[in-house]
Scaffold this motif. Structure first.
Motif, short mmCIF file in Angstrom:
data_model
loop_
_atom_site.label_atom_id
_atom_site.label_comp_id
_atom_site.label_asym_id
_atom_site.label_seq_id
_atom_site.Cartn_x
_atom_site.Cartn_y
_atom_site.Cartn_z
N GLU A 103 -35.91 -27.62 -25.03
CA GLU A 103 -37.06 -28.03 -24.24
C GLU A 103 -37.83 -29.12 -24.99
O GLU A 103 -38.23 -28.95 -26.15
N ILE A 104 -38.08 -30.23 -24.30
CA ILE A 104 -38.72 -31.39 -24.92
C ILE A 104 -40.22 -31.20 -25.09
O ILE A 104 -40.84 -31.78 -25.99
N SER A 105 -40.85 -30.36 -24.27
CA SER A 105 -42.31 -30.20 -24.30
C SER A 105 -42.75 -29.19 -25.37
O SER A 105 -42.35 -28.03 -25.32
N PRO A 106 -43.59 -29.62 -26.33
CA PRO A 106 -44.10 -28.68 -27.34
C PRO A 106 -44.90 -27.53 -26.71
O PRO A 106 -44.81 -26.38 -27.17
N GLU A 107 -45.68 -27.82 -25.67
CA GLU A 107 -46.47 -26.79 -25.01
C GLU A 107 -45.58 -25.74 -24.37
O GLU A 107 -45.82 -24.54 -24.49
N ALA A 108 -44.51 -26.19 -23.71
CA ALA A 108 -43.59 -25.25 -23.08
C ALA A 108 -42.89 -24.38 -24.13
O ALA A 108 -42.69 -23.18 -23.93
N ARG A 109 -42.51 -24.98 -25.24
CA ARG A 109 -41.86 -24.21 -26.31
C ARG A 109 -42.79 -23.14 -26.86
O ARG A 109 -42.35 -22.02 -27.16
N GLU A 110 -44.08 -23.47 -26.97
CA GLU A 110 -45.04 -22.48 -27.48
C GLU A 110 -45.22 -21.34 -26.50
O GLU A 110 -45.33 -20.16 -26.90
N ILE A 111 -45.26 -21.65 -25.21
CA ILE A 111 -45.35 -20.60 -24.19
C ILE A 111 -44.12 -19.71 -24.25
O ILE A 111 -44.21 -18.47 -24.16
N LEU A 112 -42.95 -20.32 -24.40
CA LEU A 112 -41.71 -19.56 -24.51
C LEU A 112 -41.74 -18.61 -25.71
O LEU A 112 -41.37 -17.44 -25.60
N ARG A 113 -42.19 -19.10 -26.86
CA ARG A 113 -42.25 -18.25 -28.05
C ARG A 113 -43.16 -17.04 -27.83
O ARG A 113 -42.84 -15.92 -28.24
N THR A 114 -44.30 -17.28 -27.18
CA THR A 114 -45.22 -16.17 -26.90
C THR A 114 -44.58 -15.15 -25.97
O THR A 114 -44.68 -13.93 -26.19
N ASN A 115 -43.91 -15.63 -24.93
CA ASN A 115 -43.23 -14.72 -24.00
C ASN A 115 -42.12 -13.93 -24.69
O ASN A 115 -41.90 -12.75 -24.37
N LEU A 116 -41.41 -14.56 -25.60
CA LEU A 116 -40.35 -13.86 -26.33
C LEU A 116 -40.92 -12.70 -27.14
O LEU A 116 -40.35 -11.60 -27.16
N LYS A 117 -42.04 -12.94 -27.79
CA LYS A 117 -42.68 -11.88 -28.58
C LYS A 117 -43.16 -10.75 -27.68
O LYS A 117 -43.00 -9.56 -28.00
N GLU A 118 -43.77 -11.11 -26.55
CA GLU A 118 -44.29 -10.09 -25.63
C GLU A 118 -43.16 -9.23 -25.06
O GLU A 118 -43.36 -8.05 -24.76
N ASN A 119 -41.98 -9.82 -24.90
CA ASN A 119 -40.84 -9.07 -24.37
C ASN A 119 -39.94 -8.49 -25.47
O ASN A 119 -38.92 -7.86 -25.17
N ASN A 120 -40.33 -8.74 -26.72
CA ASN A 120 -39.63 -8.20 -27.88
C ASN A 120 -38.16 -8.62 -27.90
O ASN A 120 -37.27 -7.82 -28.20
N ILE A 121 -37.90 -9.90 -27.63
CA ILE A 121 -36.52 -10.40 -27.63
C ILE A 121 -36.39 -11.69 -28.44
O ILE A 121 -35.42 -12.43 -28.29
N GLU A 122 -37.36 -11.96 -29.32
CA GLU A 122 -37.32 -13.23 -30.05
C GLU A 122 -36.10 -13.37 -30.94
O GLU A 122 -35.64 -14.48 -31.22
#
Length: 287
Positions: free
Chosen positions: A140-159
């Motif tokens: 993903e080229i967007s830094p903002e989108a990557r940060e949202i993805l990282r947060t979602n991964l942690k919330e779903n415990n699949i990072e």
């Protein structure tokens, strides 16, 4: 003079399409957006979609309510969507692609999901969270989108099941594929027209035993020669199938708020903001 004539034709088209009241709202809204880079005013449809979006966020508790990705947590933030977050939380966003991915995964026992242009990670999150795939690499080229993805991964415990990359190019993809069985891999590519540059001139033998789903943005590209090269190139290495968009059925979700909505509101809930009819390309290995 040509500039003024062009503007006149634009305003005339607005008036003929929407009438005086809605046309004025659109023009004032565009004026504020150009000055302040923020939409202070909304048209009647957008205003109602925003209301519906907020209500679905409330009733869902930010977890996907139905379908293949049911139970996946999504933070209330997006770097690009405009009131289509509701369709994601309902589990109906790009539903035909969800269903196609799950079908081909089960049929071919695929284990790896590579998402090029993953945005906030909606598909990758749901597919790994609900154990359709073991691991995913997301570009993903967007830094903002990557940060949202990282947060979602942690919330779903699949990072631990994910690798996150920045902008994709063939060298990076080849490097990431070194330790992956390509025959067990599905690519989902959604890069707003850049798919033509990515796959048009390269020898694709390094992925020709994998499976690819590409959102086709041919209408965004004026370079007919590049489009011709793209289609010709992928047909050398893959079988090609078209996946068309499809209908959504909100009536399958039993919820008090949804049950009391009229039909117009239900249709607005599943709108994805596409500018025209679009389709996806499915590429499978040639025998």
């Amino acid at each position: 003079m040509s500039f003024l004539y062009k503007k006149f034709e634009q305003y005339k088209k607005l008036y003929l399409s929407y009438g005086i009241y809605s046309s004025l709202i659109i023009l004032v809204n565009n004026f504020f957006y150009k000055i302040f880079k923020k939409r202070y005013l909304l048209g009647p449809i957008d205003y109602h979609k925003r209301y519906l979006n907020k209500k679905v966020i409330e009733i869902s508790n930010l977890k996907v309510m139905s379908g293949n990705y049911k139970g996946t947590y999504l933070i209330n933030k997006s770097h690009w969507s405009k009131f289509d977050f509701a369709s994601k939380l309902l589990g109906l966003y790009e539903q035909q692609i969800q269903n196609f991915i799950v079908k081909i995964q089960k049929k071919k026992a695929l284990k790896n999901f590579i998402n090029i242009g993953c945005g906030d990670g909606y598909h990758a999150l749901g597919l790994v969270k609900n154990k359709f795939f073991e691991k995913s690499i997301c570009y993903e080229i967007s830094p903002e989108a990557r940060e949202i993805l990282r947060t979602n991964l942690k919330e779903n415990n699949i990072e631990n099941n994910f690798i996150i990359r920045e902008e994709a190019n063939l060298d990076k993809i080849k490097d990431d594929l070194k330790n992956i069985n390509i025959e067990e891999t599905l690519f989902l590519i959604d890069i707003e027209g850049n798919e033509f540059k990515l796959l048009c001139s390269e020898d694709l033998n390094f992925i020709n035993q994998g499976y690819l789903i590409i959102e086709d943005h041919n209408f965004m590209l004026n370079d007919n020669e590049l489009k011709k090269k793209f289609y010709s190139n992928i047909k050398k290495f893959f079988n090609l199938e078209i996946i068309n968009n499809g209908s959504r059925n909100t009536f399958e979700i039993d919820n008090e708020f949804l049950n009391n909505l009229n039909d117009d509101s239900r249709f607005l809930l599943v709108g994805e903001g596409r500018p025209k009819k679009m389709h996806w390309i499915f590429l499978s290995p040639k025998e």
